[in-house]
Design an enzyme around this catalytic site. Structure first.
Site, PDB file in Angstrom:
ATOM      1  N   HIS A 123       0.875  -1.185   0.000  1.00 58.45           N
ATOM      2  CA  HIS A 123       0.000   0.000   0.000  1.00 58.45           C
ATOM      3  C   HIS A 123       0.917   1.241   0.000  1.00 58.45           C
ATOM      4  O   HIS A 123       2.026   1.195   0.512  1.00 58.45           O
ATOM      5  CB  HIS A 123      -0.824  -0.054   1.293  1.00 58.45           C
ATOM      6  CG  HIS A 123      -1.851   1.021   1.441  1.00 58.45           C
ATOM      7  ND1 HIS A 123      -1.550   2.292   1.867  1.00 58.45           N
ATOM      8  CD2 HIS A 123      -3.195   1.015   1.242  1.00 58.45           C
ATOM      9  CE1 HIS A 123      -2.663   3.020   1.927  1.00 58.45           C
ATOM     10  NE2 HIS A 123      -3.680   2.263   1.550  1.00 58.45           N
ATOM     11  N   ASP A 200       3.359  -4.287   8.001  1.00 54.77           N
ATOM     12  CA  ASP A 200       2.157  -3.470   7.854  1.00 54.77           C
ATOM     13  C   ASP A 200       0.972  -4.418   8.043  1.00 54.77           C
ATOM     14  O   ASP A 200       0.635  -5.194   7.154  1.00 54.77           O
ATOM     15  CB  ASP A 200       2.151  -2.826   6.463  1.00 54.77           C
ATOM     16  CG  ASP A 200       0.821  -2.161   6.130  1.00 54.77           C
ATOM     17  OD1 ASP A 200      -0.123  -2.294   6.910  1.00 54.77           O
ATOM     18  OD2 ASP A 200       0.748  -1.519   5.064  1.00 54.77           O
ATOM     19  N   GLN A 203      -4.208  -4.971   7.121  1.00 56.32           N
ATOM     20  CA  GLN A 203      -5.173  -5.958   6.613  1.00 56.32           C
ATOM     21  C   GLN A 203      -4.986  -7.321   7.262  1.00 56.32           C
ATOM     22  O   GLN A 203      -5.672  -8.278   6.890  1.00 56.32           O
ATOM     23  CB  GLN A 203      -5.060  -6.093   5.080  1.00 56.32           C
ATOM     24  CG  GLN A 203      -5.278  -4.811   4.316  1.00 56.32           C
ATOM     25  CD  GLN A 203      -6.721  -4.315   4.346  1.00 56.32           C
ATOM     26  OE1 GLN A 203      -7.636  -5.034   4.750  1.00 56.32           O
ATOM     27  NE2 GLN A 203      -6.929  -3.080   3.923  1.00 56.32           N
ATOM     28  N   LYS A 226     -10.033  -0.555  10.590  1.00 53.93           N
ATOM     29  CA  LYS A 226     -10.138  -1.763   9.757  1.00 53.93           C
ATOM     30  C   LYS A 226     -10.470  -2.982  10.605  1.00 53.93           C
ATOM     31  O   LYS A 226     -10.746  -4.051  10.079  1.00 53.93           O
ATOM     32  CB  LYS A 226      -8.838  -1.990   8.995  1.00 53.93           C
ATOM     33  CG  LYS A 226      -8.572  -0.845   8.022  1.00 53.93           C
ATOM     34  CD  LYS A 226      -7.581  -1.197   6.972  1.00 53.93           C
ATOM     35  CE  LYS A 226      -7.038   0.012   6.266  1.00 53.93           C
ATOM     36  NZ  LYS A 226      -7.965   0.561   5.281  1.00 53.93           N
ATOM     37  N   CYS A 364      -4.926   2.566  -3.555  1.00 53.98           N
ATOM     38  CA  CYS A 364      -3.694   3.095  -2.946  1.00 53.98           C
ATOM     39  C   CYS A 364      -2.553   2.084  -3.084  1.00 53.98           C
ATOM     40  O   CYS A 364      -1.737   1.926  -2.159  1.00 53.98           O
ATOM     41  CB  CYS A 364      -3.888   3.473  -1.487  1.00 53.98           C
ATOM     42  SG  CYS A 364      -5.130   4.730  -1.247  1.00 53.98           S
TER      43      CYS A 364
HETATM   44  N1  7TS Z   1      -1.587  -0.554   4.709  1.00 50.98           N
HETATM   45  C1  7TS Z   1      -2.521  -1.319   4.146  1.00 50.98           C
HETATM   46  C2  7TS Z   1      -2.182  -2.726   3.746  1.00 50.98           C
HETATM   47  C3  7TS Z   1      -3.804  -0.804   3.946  1.00 50.98           C
HETATM   48  O1  7TS Z   1      -4.740  -1.585   3.411  1.00 50.98           O
HETATM   49  C4  7TS Z   1      -4.095   0.525   4.337  1.00 50.98           C
HETATM   50  C5  7TS Z   1      -5.430   1.151   4.052  1.00 50.98           C
HETATM   51  C6  7TS Z   1      -3.089   1.265   4.967  1.00 50.98           C
HETATM   52  C7  7TS Z   1      -1.843   0.700   5.129  1.00 50.98           C
HETATM   53  C8  7TS Z   1      -3.325   2.630   5.472  1.00 50.98           C
HETATM   54  O2  7TS Z   1      -4.182   2.610   6.573  1.00 50.98           O
HETATM   55  P1  7TS Z   1      -4.693   3.952   7.249  1.00 50.98           P
HETATM   56  O3  7TS Z   1      -5.730   3.495   8.208  1.00 50.98           O
HETATM   57  O4  7TS Z   1      -3.523   4.586   7.909  1.00 50.98           O
HETATM   58  O5  7TS Z   1      -5.238   4.803   6.139  1.00 50.98           O
HETATM   59  N2  7TS Z   1      -6.126   0.550   2.996  1.00 50.98           N
HETATM   60  C9  7TS Z   1      -7.226   1.041   2.365  1.00 50.98           C
HETATM   61  C10 7TS Z   1      -7.896   0.300   1.365  1.00 50.98           C
HETATM   62  O6  7TS Z   1      -7.573  -0.791   0.984  1.00 50.98           O
HETATM   63  N3  7TS Z   1      -8.932   1.029   0.938  1.00 50.98           N
HETATM   64  O7  7TS Z   1      -8.950   2.187   1.599  1.00 50.98           O
HETATM   65  C11 7TS Z   1      -7.894   2.212   2.502  1.00 50.98           C
END
Ligand code: 7TS
Length: 406
Positions: A123, A200, A203, A226, A364
Site C-alpha cells: 500500500h 504493515d 489488513q 479496519k 492506494c
Molecule cells: N496498509 C494497508 C495494507 C492498507 O490496506 C491501508 C489502508 C493502509 C496501510 C493505510 O491505513 P490507514 O488506516 O492509515 O489509512 N487501505 C485502504 C484500502 O484498501 N482502501 O482504503 C484504505
C-alpha cells in the site's frame, strides 16, 4: 451482543439500512470496517459521562478517562501478545505508525549506501514514508517483485537481503489482492542478515489472530477502523529495546517529564511517542472493538471468512466476463477483479445502484496495478458480518451490470 458469528450482522447498526431500496450489501471492509453497537456505545458513553483529558487531572473525570484509555492499551497488549504494555504506541493509524518508524528509527541510522527493502505488493502507506526517508538520507529503496498470481517472489526477496538493508517493510496481507505473505518465514530469513522487519498489519489484524512475538518481527503497525474500531486510531507495536533507543517522533505535551530551555527530558515509553492530547474516545472504542473480536474469537472469524472467500471466488469465476486479479494460494478476505472491459468506477456505480458497496480504483497500491497493466480494479472485501447471501447479491448485481453494458 451476539457470540455467534452467523448472527453477528445484527450487531452492526449501519448494516440494518437499505441503499437504493435494497438491504445494504457491504463488501468494502478492507477500506473501512463497520462498527458494532458495542464500539459505538463505548465511545458514546465515554463522551457522555467520562470525558476529560488523560494523564493530567486530579479530578474524577480525568481519572476515569485515563483508566479507560490505559485499559484499552492493556487490551491491545494482550490481543497481539506483546510482552509489555509500554510497547503499545497509540497512533492515528497504520500510516502514522509507519511514518513514525521511518523517521524515528530509520532516519537517524540511514546514509548513502544503505537500503530499505519493500515489495511490489505494498500500500502507498508502506512505500511513500520510505521514499521520504530515502530522500532525506541518501539511502536507496529496493523492491522485491511479485508474480502473476500476486505473490511475492521469495527467492527474489531473499536475494535482495544483505547487510546493506537497514529495514524490511512488508505487508501482512495485501489490500489490493488479498495475498497473505508468509511473514514468519520471511522474518526468519531477514534475521540471518540482522535486518529489522516492520510488518504493515492493516489488513492482517481484522482477519487472523496476530501474535507479534510469534511472528518474530520488530514493528507491527495497524489501524483501528479496519478492525471494527473508530477511525483516527491505530497502534505501532515495537520491541521495547528498539523503542527505547528511538528519539521522539513529535514534541509536545505528555511526551516529556521535564521541560526547560536548556534541557528537556522525554517521558518514558509509551508516552514518549504520544505527544499531545490523544484520540481518547477513539482509543476507548478500539478497546471495545478488541473485546468484540475476542468474544467471537479470531480463529472463528478466520474460518468464517475463509469459507466465504472460497465461496466468493467460486461464484465470481462462474460469472461470464469476470477476470480475477490476485490468485495467490494464500489469501484473505479480498478479491480484485475486472468485468469485461467495463471501467471499475462505472461498475462500482452500477453495483451501488443495486445496494452493493465495493471499492474501485487503484486501492492506494498503484505499483500493484501497474504490475498487472491496469489503472484500477473492482474489489470486493469481506468482514466478519458478511454471509453467502451478500455474495449471491454481488453476483446478481454483476450479471445485471453485464446486461446494462451489453
Ligand atoms: N496498509 C494497508 C495494507 C492498507 O490496506 C491501508 C489502508 C493502509 C496501510 C493505510 O491505513 P490507514 O488506516 O492509515 O489509512 N487501505 C485502504 C484500502 O484498501 N482502501 O482504503 C484504505
Amino acid at each position: 451482543m451476539t457470540q455467534n458469528i452467523a448472527d453477528c450482522r445484527k450487531d452492526f447498526p449501519a448494516l440494518q439500512q437499505n441503499i437504493s431500496g435494497r438491504s445494504l450489501v457491504y463488501l468494502d471492509t478492507a477500506a473501512s470496517a463497520q462498527q458494532p453497537a458495542a464500539v459505538i456505545d463505548a465511545v458514546a458513553q465515554y463522551q457522555r459521562e467520562n470525558h476529560a483529558n488523560v494523564h493530567r487531572g486530579v479530578h474524577t473525570l480525568s481519572h476515569r478517562a485515563t483508566e479507560l484509555y490505559e485499559g484499552a492499551r492493556d487490551k491491545l497488549r494482550a490481543f497481539i501478545n506483546a510482552s509489555n504494555r509500554t510497547e503499545i504506541i497509540f497512533t492515528s493509524g497504520t500510516t502514522e505508525a509507519i511514518n513514525l518508524v521511518a523517521q524515528s528509527y530509520c532516519r537517524p541510522i540511514l546514509g548513502a549506501g544503505d537500503q530499505i527493502l519493500i515489495t511490489w505488493l505494498e500500500h502507498h502507506s508502506n512505500i511513500v514514508p520510505w521514499q521520504l526517508v530515502c530522500e532525506q538520507t541518501g539511502a536507496e529503496l529496493i523492491v522485491a517483485p511479485i508474480n502473476d498470481d500476486g505473490e511475492v517472489g521469495l527467492d527474489e526477496l531473499y536475494a535482495l537481503m544483505s547487510d546493506r538493508v537497514k529495514m524490511l517493510a512488508i505487508g501482512h496481507v495485501s489490500n489490493a489482492l488479498g495475498t497473505v505473505n508468509p511473514v514468519r518465514r520471511i522474518v526468519e530469513r531477514a534475521r540471518q542478515h540482522d535486518i529489522p522487519v516492520l510488518v504493515d498489519g492493516a489488513q492482517g489484524m481484522p482477519h487472523m489472530a496476530v501474535d507479534v512475538q510469534g511472528l518474530g518481527c520488530d514493528f507491527y503497525a495497524f489501524s483501528g477502523h479496519k478492525m471494527y474500531g473508530p477511525t483516527g486510531t491505530g497502534v505501532l507495536w515495537g520491541r521495547e529495546a528498539l523503542l527505547e533507543d528511538m528519539p521522539p517522533y513529535q514534541g509536545g505535551g505528555d511526551m516529556i517529564l521535564e521541560v526547560s530551555f536548556d534541557n528537556t527530558v522525554y517521558n518514558e515509553l509509551p508516552y514518549k511517542f504520544e505527544a499531545g492530547t490523544p484520540n481518547i474516545a477513539g482509543v476507548i472504542g478500539l478497546g471495545a472493538a478488541v473485546d468484540y473480536l475476542q468474544s467471537l474469537g479470531m480463529e472463528k472469524i478466520s474460518a468464517h471468512e475463509k469459507h466465504l472467500h472460497d465461496y466468493m471466488v467460486n461464484k465470481l469465476e462462474s460469472v461470464d466476463g469476470v477476470r480475477l486479479i490476485g490468485t495467490a494460494d494464500e489469501k484473505a478476505s479480498v478479491q480484485s477483479f475486472m468485468l469485461d472491459d467495463i471501467h471499475p468506477h462505472d461498475l462500482g456505480t452500477i453495483l451501488d445502484n443495486q445496494g452493493v458497496a465495493i471499492r474501485t480504483g487503484h486501492h492506494c497500491a498503484m505499483p500493484v496495478m501497474q504490475r498487472f497493466g491496469l489503472t484500477g480494479t473492482a474489489r470486493a472485501s469481506l468482514g466478519l458480518y458478511n454471509n453467502t447471501d451478500d455474495i449471491d447479491c454481488l453476483v446478481v448485481a454483476l450479471e445485471k451490470a453485464r446486461e446494462i453494458f451489453a
